[in-house]
Write an enzyme that holds these catalytic residues in place. Structure first.
Site, PDB file in Angstrom:
ATOM      1  N   GLU A 159       0.804  -1.237   0.000  1.00 28.14           N
ATOM      2  CA  GLU A 159       0.000   0.000   0.000  1.00 28.14           C
ATOM      3  C   GLU A 159       0.834   1.282   0.000  1.00 28.14           C
ATOM      4  O   GLU A 159       0.553   2.214   0.748  1.00 28.14           O
ATOM      5  CB  GLU A 159      -0.954   0.003   1.207  1.00 28.14           C
ATOM      6  CG  GLU A 159      -1.891  -1.187   1.214  1.00 28.14           C
ATOM      7  CD  GLU A 159      -2.771  -1.271   2.455  1.00 28.14           C
ATOM      8  OE1 GLU A 159      -2.730  -0.352   3.289  1.00 28.14           O
ATOM      9  OE2 GLU A 159      -3.511  -2.260   2.586  1.00 28.14           O
ATOM     10  N   GLU A 276      -6.268 -10.619  -1.285  1.00 27.67           N
ATOM     11  CA  GLU A 276      -7.086 -10.329  -0.087  1.00 27.67           C
ATOM     12  C   GLU A 276      -8.561 -10.199  -0.451  1.00 27.67           C
ATOM     13  O   GLU A 276      -9.272  -9.351   0.098  1.00 27.67           O
ATOM     14  CB  GLU A 276      -6.605  -9.038   0.592  1.00 27.67           C
ATOM     15  CG  GLU A 276      -5.137  -9.025   0.954  1.00 27.67           C
ATOM     16  CD  GLU A 276      -4.706  -7.807   1.761  1.00 27.67           C
ATOM     17  OE1 GLU A 276      -5.580  -7.062   2.246  1.00 27.67           O
ATOM     18  OE2 GLU A 276      -3.486  -7.605   1.909  1.00 27.67           O
TER      19      GLU A 276
HETATM   20  O1  9MR Z   1      -7.654  -7.890   8.725  1.00 30.88           O
HETATM   21  C1  9MR Z   1      -6.700  -7.041   9.334  1.00 30.88           C
HETATM   22  C2  9MR Z   1      -7.283  -6.461  10.593  1.00 30.88           C
HETATM   23  O2  9MR Z   1      -7.453  -7.472  11.571  1.00 30.88           O
HETATM   24  C3  9MR Z   1      -6.380  -5.366  11.141  1.00 30.88           C
HETATM   25  O3  9MR Z   1      -7.021  -4.730  12.221  1.00 30.88           O
HETATM   26  C4  9MR Z   1      -6.081  -4.362  10.048  1.00 30.88           C
HETATM   27  C5  9MR Z   1      -5.164  -3.295  10.578  1.00 30.88           C
HETATM   28  O4  9MR Z   1      -4.616  -2.530   9.575  1.00 30.88           O
HETATM   29  O5  9MR Z   1      -5.474  -5.029   8.953  1.00 30.88           O
HETATM   30  C6  9MR Z   1      -6.334  -5.941   8.358  1.00 30.88           C
HETATM   31  O6  9MR Z   1      -5.714  -6.492   7.225  1.00 30.88           O
HETATM   32  C7  9MR Z   1      -5.395  -5.574   6.180  1.00 30.88           C
HETATM   33  C8  9MR Z   1      -4.181  -6.084   5.450  1.00 30.88           C
HETATM   34  O7  9MR Z   1      -3.139  -6.310   6.352  1.00 30.88           O
HETATM   35  C9  9MR Z   1      -3.744  -5.113   4.365  1.00 30.88           C
HETATM   36  N1  9MR Z   1      -4.808  -4.814   3.458  1.00 30.88           N
HETATM   37  C10 9MR Z   1      -6.066  -4.428   4.067  1.00 30.88           C
HETATM   38  C11 9MR Z   1      -6.492  -5.481   5.088  1.00 30.88           C
HETATM   39  C12 9MR Z   1      -7.848  -5.179   5.630  1.00 30.88           C
HETATM   40  O8  9MR Z   1      -7.835  -3.946   6.321  1.00 30.88           O
END
Ligand code: 9MR
Length: 464
Positions: A159, A276
């Site tokens: 990102e 994802e």
């Molecule tokens: O699913 C993840 C969630 O439990 C966390 O709180 C969050 C914090 O940033 O990250 C989520 O996973 C993310 C992933 O690492 C990167 N792309 C977006 C995902 C969904 O937010």
């Protein structure tokens, strides 16, 4: 391509998978069995609750039965693996790697350089470029080094592009403290720490068009530059967190746009992975049966990219059951393929049926390999010299195995990569004389990729 599992259409036999829920598919008709038939990976995260043992046993049963690639929801991120400076915690990641090994799964590592989930101590160095570079390098050296040979692919950079304009994301400690060159360096360090790992750039909103104003267009220009400069990048991960077409008025993404990106990346010899996926509905609305069926069609359209584009190989969903999903925080709901009770939704059926019935277009499939006398039969009695996919180039490349010799026809010079069935590279060489010896590899099934110019052939072989 010959079908390893000759089943047509929906099989309506009722079978119990795990304790307590009913699927309309037989127990051996799993997403992973059909994904393997098609030479692709299908997966889901291990939710954070799994690491603490907080999920019912059904969850793990579904997960290991249906999927052949895994990634941790949070447990390999910077804050989890290096909570304080130079003190590393690999416990949860190790747990996942053991689980993957036990269940024959490929492992994704997520994520090394990201603006989010960075522990506070890193921010202490935000004005010290030299120190920040050494912090990032030390993190990558240690984390990638720890799982060298066990984590098959990494999201090296996550990102890094802005949401709204085609430019780098500026609110990131790495960008502010180092500048965009942190990205190039991160790839170089990750490659040095595990030269066999596949290295990806991962981001969201990449399904919104490949034009200079869209994120994917900006990314494509960067990938061109990285490739031209010899930066070791092998794949782009498209997160693909999208919303159902009817409930999101601002929805502008589409499977077709993502397919265009895959094709642009193919020209650069870079893979596209869906990393994802979730397809949510707005929170609060009633979701009807026909909404769920439409959602299943969209899941299928994204799967088609992975099945049909030769440089696409991974279809990973960001969760298993709607009960444990991050989507609520985004004002979305019901974006996954199992419902709150771990029952398969229409999207599961759409995916399974597509995987069952997919046949590559005839013009991209190699000539029948049974014509030569080297087609081998494995212990299950199934043919195991099987063409998985072929990209046409000038002339047609074919391969066959006799004993431990791999013969390649149709290319004067070719690059040969041999992978185990978890997708890990085990051997690479150049073939200049029409054949190579596969000594030093244990007996078993392997995937072999032969590339010559723009032609590429992937075939499953058996060595005995
Ligand atoms: O699913 C993840 C969630 O439990 C966390 O709180 C969050 C914090 O940033 O990250 C989520 O996973 C993310 C992933 O690492 C990167 N792309 C977006 C995902 C969904 O937010």
């Amino acid at each position: 391509m010959r079908n390893l599992f000759p089943v047509s259409g929906l099989v309506l036999s009722v079978a119990l998978i795990g304790a307590g829920f009913v699927s309309t598919f037989a127990a051996d008709e799993t997403l992973r069995s059909y994904a393997e038939k098609n030479g692709i990976y299908i997966g889901a995260i291990l939710n954070s609750q799994w690491f603490g043992g907080g999920l019912p046993s059904q969850y793990e049963q579904v997960h290991k039965t249906q999927f052949n690639i895994v990634v941790a929801e949070n447990e390999m991120k910077f804050d989890a693996t290096e909570p304080s400076e130079n003190r590393f915690n690999y416990n949860n990641g190790d747990k996942m790697v053991r689980y993957a090994k036990q269940n024959g799964m490929r492992v994704r590592g997520h994520a090394l350089a990201w603006h989010s989930q960075v522990p506070n101590w890193v921010n202490n160095y935000k004005n010290d470029k030299k120190k920040l570079l050494s912090v990032l390098k030390n993190h990558i050296d240690n984390v990638v080094g720890h799982w060298k040979g066990q984590v098959d692919e990494w999201d090296v950079v996550n990102e890094a592009i802005s949401n709204n304009e085609p430019q780098w994301r500026t609110y990131s400690v790495w960008y502010q403290g180092i500048g965009p060159e942190f990205i190039d360096s991160a790839f170089v360090w990750a490659h040095a720490a595990d030269p066999n790992a596949e290295l990806c750039y991962n981001d969201y909103n990449l399904e919104q068009g490949v034009n200079p104003k869209a994120k994917a267009g900006f990314l494509l220009e960067q990938v061109k530059r990285w490739v031209a400069n010899g930066i070791p990048i092998h794949c782009v991960g498209s997160q693909t967190h999208v919303e159902d077409t009817t409930t999101d008025k601002h929805f502008i993404g589409s499977p077709d746009s993502l397919r265009s990106l895959a094709r642009e990346l193919a020209k650069l010899n870079i893979k596209l992975k869906i990393t994802e996926l979730d397809i949510g509905f707005k929170s609060g609305i009633n979701v009807s049966k026909s909404d769920l069926e439409r959602q299943g069609q969209t899941f299928r359209q994204y799967l088609d990219i992975i099945l049909e584009e030769p440089n696409a190989d991974t279809y990973l969903i960001w969760g298993v059951s709607d009960k444990w999903s991050w989507l609520g925080g985004l004002n979305r709901q019901k974006g996954l393929i199992y419902d709150d009770n771990l029952k398969p939704k229409p999207a599961f059926d759409s995916i399974l049926v597509r995987l069952q019935n997919f046949e590559p277009p005839q013009d991209t499939v190699a000539a029948d390999t049974t014509a030569n006398d080297t087609t081998v039969t494995d212990s299950t009695g199934l043919d195991s010299t099987i063409v998985i996919r072929q990209t046409a180039g000038p002339g047609s490349v074919t391969m066959h195995v006799a004993g431990r010799t791999l013969f390649i026809a149709g290319a004067k010079s070719a690059k040969v990569d041999v992978f185990n069935m978890q997708g890990r590279p085990v051997f690479s060489t150049k073939c200049e004389k029409g054949s190579i010896e596969l000594n030093g590899i244990s007996d078993g099934l392997y995937m072999v990729r032969v590339r010559s110019g723009s032609a590429s052939l992937v075939q499953k072989i058996s060595i005995k």
